[in-house]
Each structure stands twice: as structure tokens, then as C-alpha cells.
Design a protein around this motif. Structure first.
Motif, PDB file in Angstrom:
ATOM      1  N   SER A  84      -8.951   0.452   1.351  1.00 46.78           N
ATOM      2  CA  SER A  84      -7.504   0.517   1.193  1.00 46.78           C
ATOM      3  C   SER A  84      -7.148  -0.146  -0.130  1.00 46.78           C
ATOM      4  N   TYR A  85      -6.329   0.529  -0.926  1.00 52.30           N
ATOM      5  CA  TYR A  85      -5.970  -0.013  -2.237  1.00 52.30           C
ATOM      6  C   TYR A  85      -4.639  -0.757  -2.138  1.00 52.30           C
ATOM      7  N   LYS A  86      -4.701  -2.043  -2.435  1.00 54.83           N
ATOM      8  CA  LYS A  86      -3.538  -2.916  -2.363  1.00 54.83           C
ATOM      9  C   LYS A  86      -2.895  -3.027  -3.741  1.00 54.83           C
ATOM     10  N   ILE A  87      -1.589  -2.983  -3.757  1.00 58.17           N
ATOM     11  CA  ILE A  87      -0.825  -3.151  -5.000  1.00 58.17           C
ATOM     12  C   ILE A  87       0.120  -4.329  -4.797  1.00 58.17           C
TER      13      ILE A  87
ATOM     14  N   ILE B  23      -4.011  -4.318  -8.691  1.00 57.73           N
ATOM     15  CA  ILE B  23      -4.522  -3.221  -7.867  1.00 57.73           C
ATOM     16  C   ILE B  23      -5.959  -3.554  -7.497  1.00 57.73           C
ATOM     17  N   TYR B  24      -6.227  -3.666  -6.201  1.00 52.80           N
ATOM     18  CA  TYR B  24      -7.584  -4.016  -5.780  1.00 52.80           C
ATOM     19  C   TYR B  24      -7.890  -3.360  -4.438  1.00 52.80           C
ATOM     20  N   ALA B  25      -9.152  -3.139  -4.186  1.00 52.83           N
ATOM     21  CA  ALA B  25      -9.591  -2.478  -2.958  1.00 52.83           C
ATOM     22  C   ALA B  25      -9.985  -3.514  -1.916  1.00 52.83           C
ATOM     23  N   LYS B  26      -9.711  -3.175  -0.668  1.00 54.38           N
ATOM     24  CA  LYS B  26     -10.082  -4.053   0.440  1.00 54.38           C
ATOM     25  C   LYS B  26     -10.537  -3.188   1.609  1.00 54.38           C
ATOM     26  N   ALA B  27     -11.643  -3.551   2.238  1.00 53.93           N
ATOM     27  CA  ALA B  27     -12.146  -2.776   3.382  1.00 53.93           C
ATOM     28  C   ALA B  27     -11.231  -2.985   4.582  1.00 53.93           C
TER      29      ALA B  27
ATOM     30  N   TYR C 263       4.194   4.928  -5.513  1.00 54.26           N
ATOM     31  CA  TYR C 263       3.812   5.796  -6.637  1.00 54.26           C
ATOM     32  C   TYR C 263       2.429   5.410  -7.167  1.00 54.26           C
ATOM     33  N   ILE C 264       2.215   4.113  -7.399  1.00 51.86           N
ATOM     34  CA  ILE C 264       0.921   3.661  -7.931  1.00 51.86           C
ATOM     35  C   ILE C 264      -0.194   3.970  -6.937  1.00 51.86           C
ATOM     36  N   GLY C 265       0.067   3.733  -5.647  1.00 55.99           N
ATOM     37  CA  GLY C 265      -0.948   3.970  -4.630  1.00 55.99           C
ATOM     38  C   GLY C 265      -1.307   5.431  -4.465  1.00 55.99           C
ATOM     39  N   CYS C 266      -0.343   6.320  -4.705  1.00 57.80           N
ATOM     40  CA  CYS C 266      -0.593   7.761  -4.574  1.00 57.80           C
ATOM     41  C   CYS C 266      -1.265   8.351  -5.806  1.00 57.80           C
ATOM     42  N   THR C 267      -0.886   7.850  -6.983  1.00 58.24           N
ATOM     43  CA  THR C 267      -1.367   8.454  -8.226  1.00 58.24           C
ATOM     44  C   THR C 267      -2.494   7.660  -8.885  1.00 58.24           C
ATOM     45  N   GLY C 268      -2.583   6.379  -8.582  1.00 56.56           N
ATOM     46  CA  GLY C 268      -3.547   5.527  -9.265  1.00 56.56           C
ATOM     47  C   GLY C 268      -3.107   5.165 -10.674  1.00 56.56           C
ATOM     48  N   LEU C 269      -1.856   5.443 -10.995  1.00 59.11           N
ATOM     49  CA  LEU C 269      -1.338   5.225 -12.349  1.00 59.11           C
ATOM     50  C   LEU C 269      -0.055   4.409 -12.311  1.00 59.11           C
ATOM     51  N   LEU C 270       0.249   3.731 -13.414  1.00 57.07           N
ATOM     52  CA  LEU C 270       1.567   3.152 -13.584  1.00 57.07           C
ATOM     53  C   LEU C 270       2.525   4.253 -14.038  1.00 57.07           C
ATOM     54  N   PRO C 271       3.816   4.153 -13.724  1.00 51.45           N
ATOM     55  CA  PRO C 271       4.784   5.110 -14.269  1.00 51.45           C
ATOM     56  C   PRO C 271       4.734   5.116 -15.795  1.00 51.45           C
ATOM     57  N   GLU C 272       5.095   6.242 -16.375  1.00 55.63           N
ATOM     58  CA  GLU C 272       4.977   6.423 -17.832  1.00 55.63           C
ATOM     59  C   GLU C 272       5.714   5.352 -18.613  1.00 55.63           C
ATOM     60  N   GLN C 273       6.892   4.891 -18.090  1.00 54.89           N
ATOM     61  CA  GLN C 273       7.674   3.930 -18.874  1.00 54.89           C
ATOM     62  C   GLN C 273       7.096   2.525 -18.836  1.00 54.89           C
ATOM     63  N   MET C 274       6.086   2.298 -17.988  1.00 58.52           N
ATOM     64  CA  MET C 274       5.443   0.981 -17.915  1.00 58.52           C
ATOM     65  C   MET C 274       4.146   1.019 -18.699  1.00 58.52           C
ATOM     66  N   GLU C 275       4.226   0.685 -19.957  1.00 62.68           N
ATOM     67  CA  GLU C 275       3.045   0.714 -20.808  1.00 62.68           C
ATOM     68  C   GLU C 275       2.341  -0.640 -20.743  1.00 62.68           C
TER      69      GLU C 275
ATOM     70  N   THR D 122       0.851  -1.193   0.000  1.00 62.16           N
ATOM     71  CA  THR D 122       0.000   0.000   0.000  1.00 62.16           C
ATOM     72  C   THR D 122       0.885   1.240   0.000  1.00 62.16           C
ATOM     73  N   ALA D 123       0.276   2.388  -0.330  1.00 56.45           N
ATOM     74  CA  ALA D 123       1.016   3.662  -0.319  1.00 56.45           C
ATOM     75  C   ALA D 123       1.039   4.201   1.106  1.00 56.45           C
ATOM     76  N   THR D 124       1.755   3.488   1.971  1.00 55.05           N
ATOM     77  CA  THR D 124       1.799   3.808   3.390  1.00 55.05           C
ATOM     78  C   THR D 124       3.243   3.863   3.862  1.00 55.05           C
ATOM     79  N   ILE D 125       3.562   4.907   4.644  1.00 58.57           N
ATOM     80  CA  ILE D 125       4.885   5.034   5.250  1.00 58.57           C
ATOM     81  C   ILE D 125       4.716   5.155   6.756  1.00 58.57           C
ATOM     82  N   ASN D 126       5.417   4.317   7.497  1.00 57.90           N
ATOM     83  CA  ASN D 126       5.403   4.366   8.955  1.00 57.90           C
ATOM     84  C   ASN D 126       6.762   4.813   9.478  1.00 57.90           C
TER      85      ASN D 126
END
Length: 463
Positions: free
Chosen positions: A251-254, A446-450, A397-409, A78-82
Motif C-alpha cells: 500500500s502506498y502511503k502519501i 510517498i512510501y510503501a508499506k505491506a 491524485y498522487i496515489g492513483c497516478t504516482g505523480l505530483l500535479p503539474e503545478q507542483m514542481e 492513501t488513494a482509497t475511498i470508502n
């Protein structure tokens, strides 16, 4: 102050580099801090739901306003930092607060306790600012140059407020390393680590069994970490949701996987797999051990053979990944795969012992436990480096933006489309609603989980 703001990710990297030169105002951090998970309380509940307190408790040795800046840890999916903060504590009896100074011949009047503070939770800032003091002029100048300190001259006595909520989480044009091959490497290490941990469940390379029993009575692990039993603060989850004690969020899991195995959670434990595919038996009597486990592996009278599988048993891609590692470790085959993994991670001592064992040399239990313990540490460090350098920044990056980086097509797929193209993939209920991308030889999910969390504000030094 400079107008061009660095990303929070870059700031965290600076914090991590100079964490020994920065102290944090812990009281400020605790003010209005919102939990991101369910609050746990010390103790166990009886049949009536009453909370039974442990007979020991911890007390902070200091009541300091400042603590050392902790280590920063990225969640792996996840896009989480502790920020993990360590503080010194002592054990005292719950009833009369008398200190416990020694357990099993070991002084325990200077233990550490660890507490995680979530800085970013699922791509959202959870801590708006930190109040800090800085002892390194070099760190001060770097933070000033990056535009996060509004001060002219270095003053080691001064308290600085660093705003986190006005920084972009990531840089838009970030570039990331290729993840090709990483899943299979991580999966092989996870399998081997699971085997090693199953061996070491009740073993220590330092303490004898009687000492481990004493540690357990005093809520200490074999690594001398405090390990109190804990319970949820509520007794009924539905009631807690109704009265507002708990709330839920998506929570969006990657996850990173391969075209055969969706993610690492699909791999069963070592003991579960050995029970599925193998049989332990007594060398003298031939008696089969009904529920084999690696805790029995140090019994010299035991041997291992393949389990006779029924015609209904389906061999999966997970089996095909795990079986060669088990076969090699158990000595049923000598492929060299285990020694190859160990050498790559720098776990040379266990690699050498396994080579010696294959030639018929007798290895003592003490030697093997010490080598397994050292290898486990090396493997954990190796995996942590892979995540830190190549996977966690991408997940963030994916968790914050909802996107893949540009170089990953890659074209987005539903679970139905993914399984049609890669029929060996298996999906949980949550994963079936996800989105999937084929990137090289990897699958990004990428999937959502409660997730549930306690709504109460964090208060107090020992919550």
C-alpha cells in the motif's frame, strides 16, 4: 450514452451531493465484494485461543434489499475511498435472542450500525458497479448528462446500474490548492485535540459514571455507538498466510509534513507528552504524581509545574511545536495560542471558559466537560474540511497516478537526501525507503508499506 466519461472522483462528488436521493442495492454490493483489510470477528480469545462470544449481538431491524447511499470518506494518506453505510439494528441476547430494549434509562431498540465498503483501494477499483434507484429527477438528469446512466426517461421505480470500473479515477490535468502552512495548522489542532480527548476519556457531558458503566457492559460507547470487542479470525498470522486465509499487498502511503516534522504520526499523545515535560503534584502535600495524565485534571487539589529535565534530554522540533500549546492550556504561560486555535475552529464556548479561568473565575467540572466536548466536535469538523477540500483530493491524485500535479514542481529526494537537507526530520523503517518532495514549505512523502487482508469473499449480513 455520452462518450466523454467523467472521472470517478467527480462521480463520487455527485453521489455525495445527492446521497439522500439515491438508494443502493445492498445485496448486489455484497456479491463478490472483496475485503481490503483483515476480517475481524466479534468476541475475545482466551489463553487457549478459543473465541468467547459477547453476551449480546445485533440484528438488523430490516432485511431490506436497498439501503440509503452512505457517506463517502477519503482515506487521509492513501488513494482509497470508502462508502460508510448506516443501518438500523437492535440488541438481542446471544443465547435466546431476547431483545434488550433499555440500558441506563435510555431506549436502545433503534440503534445504528456502520459498515465501510471500499470503493477504491490504493488507486484500484474495488467495486465494479452499483445498482441504484434515484428519487430526484435533478440527480437523474445530472448523472445522465455526465454519461453514467444509459436511460432516456426518469423513472423513480427503475433500478439503474452505474459502472465504476470504466471511469478514469482522476482527470489528468487536475489542479489543486496550495498546501503551504497546512501541516503546522493541522499539527497544532492535533495537539489540542489530543489534550481535550485525554480530559474526556472517562467523561460525558450527558451521562453520569454509573450510566457509562452500564453502557460499557452492553457494548455501547458514551456516544451510544455499538462497540463490540473484536478479534482477528485467525490465531497465527504465519499459518493464515500459508493456508491462504490472509494475503498481503503493498500500500502506498502519501503524507504531508513540514521541513521539521515529517508527518502527524510523529506527534506523541497528550498524556505521553505531559509525562515527558511536566509534573502534577498535590497542592497541600507537594507529593509528585509519578504518572501524570489529563484524566486527573479535574482534581482540584492538583497543580502542575515543569519537569526538571536531565542534561541528556534533547529538545526536538516536535517539543518546540507542542510545548507552547501545553504551556498555554495548563496556565503556565498565557500566549493565547490555544484560544486562537479554538476561535479559528468556531469553538467559542471553550475559548471563553479558558479566558474566564485565566482571570481566576471558578469553572465547574460540568461546564468544562460540556465545553471540551463541544470544542472537540468543532475541531474535528474543521480538520475534516481541510482534508476534504485541500489534502485528500491531492493524496488521491498522487496515489492513483504516482505523480505530483503539474503545478507542483519538485525534485524527488531519497530519505538520505531529505535528512541531509532537513536534519530535523525523523524516519520510520518504512519511510526510509520512500520518496520525498519539497513543495513550498511542505514535505510530501510517498512510501510503501505491506498491508494484510482477508482473502475470503464478503458474505452475509452481519460479517
Amino acid at each position: 450514452m455520452a462518450s466523454n466519461k467523467i472521472s470517478l472522483l467527480e462521480l463520487i462528488q455527485i453521489f455525495a451531493e445527492y446521497h439522500s436521493n439515491i438508494i443502493v442495492n445492498i445485496k448486489h454490493l455484497q456479491e463478490d465484494y472483496q475485503r481490503t483489510g483483515i476480517k475481524r470477528v466479534k468476541g475475545t480469545r482466551n489463553e487457549n485461543g478459543e473465541l468467547l462470544q459477547p453476551w449480546l449481538r445485533t440484528e438488523y431491524i430490516d432485511n431490506a434489499e436497498y439501503v440509503g447511499m452512505g457517506e463517502f470518506q477519503f482515506n487521509r494518506n492513501t488513494a482509497t475511498i470508502n462508502m460508510l453505510i448506516k443501518r438500523k439494528v437492535k440488541l438481542t441476547k446471544f443465547e435466546d435472542q431476547i431483545p434488550t430494549l433499555e440500558v441506563a434509562g435510555l431506549l436502545v431498540n433503534d440503534l445504528n450500525t456502520f459498515k465501510n465498503y471500499t470503493i477504491v483501494s490504493d488507486g484500484k477499483i474495488n467495486v465494479k458497479s452499483l445498482k441504484v434507484k434515484i428519487s430526484s429527477k435533478k440527480a437523474f438528469e445530472l448523472l445522465k448528462e455526465k454519461g453514467v446512466l444509459d436511460a432516456e426517461d426518469f423513472d423513480f421505480n427503475a433500478e439503474y446500474t452505474i459502472q465504476l470500473d470504466n471511469l478514469p479515477l482522476v482527470v489528468a490535468n487536475s489542479h489543486y490548492s496550495s498546501i503551504d502552512g497546512l501541516f503546522n495548522e493541522l499539527a497544532e489542532i492535533k495537539v489540542l485535540t489530543s489534550i481535550i480527548c485525554a480530559h474526556l476519556k472517562k467523561e460525558s457531558d450527558v451521562f453520569i459514571e454509573a450510566q457509562l458503566d452500564e453502557f460499557k457492559k452492553h457494548y455501547l460507547s458514551k456516544n451510544i455507538y455499538i462497540n463490540f470487542p473484536t478479534s482477528n479470525e485467525y490465531t497465527d498470522i504465519q499459518e493464515a498466510l500459508v493456508n491462504g486465509t490472509l494475503d498481503s499487498r503493498l500500500s502506498y502511503k502519501i503524507d504531508i509534513g513540514s521541513q521539521n516534522i515529517l508527518n502527524l504520526s510523529k506527534l506523541p499523545s497528550a498524556n505521553k507528552f505531559v509525562n515527558r515535560m511536566y509534573r502534577f503534584y498535590d497542592k497541600k502535600t507537594g507529593e509528585i504524581i509519578i504518572k501524570p495524565s489529563f484524566e486527573m485534571a479535574f482534581n482540584k487539589n492538583l497543580a502542575v509545574r515543569y519537569r526538571l529535565l536531565s542534561s541528556r534530554t534533547k529538545i526536538t522540533k516536535i517539543d518546540e511545536l507542542m510545548k507552547p500549546i501545553f504551556d498555554d492550556f495548563l496556565g503556565l504561560e498565557q500566549s493565547g495560542i490555544v484560544i486562537g486555535i479554538l476561535i479559528k475552529a468556531g469553538a467559542d464556548s471553550l475559548a471563553q471558559l479558558l479566558e474566564d479561568k485565566q482571570t481566576g473565575k471558578q469553572i465547574s467540572k460540568e461546564e468544562m466537560v460540556a465545553a471540551l466536548t463541544a470544542a472537540n466536535t468543532k475541531l474535528e469538523q474543521y480538520v475534516e474540511k481541510i482534508y476534504r477540500d485541500k489534502i485528500s483530493p491531492l493524496v488521491f491524485y498522487i496515489g492513483c497516478t504516482g505523480l505530483l500535479p503539474e503545478q507542483m514542481e519538485a525534485k524527488a529526494m531519497t530519505a538520505e537526501e531529505a535528512v541531509a537537507k532537513y536534519p530535523d526530520l525523523q524516519f520510520s523503517k518504512s519511510e526510509q525507503e520512500g520518496t520525498f518532495f519539497a513543495v513550498g514549505d511542505s514535505i510530501i512523502s510517498i512510501y510503501a508499506k505491506a498491508e494484510y487482508y482477508s482473502k475470503l469473499i464478503f458474505v452475509g449480513i452481519d460479517n
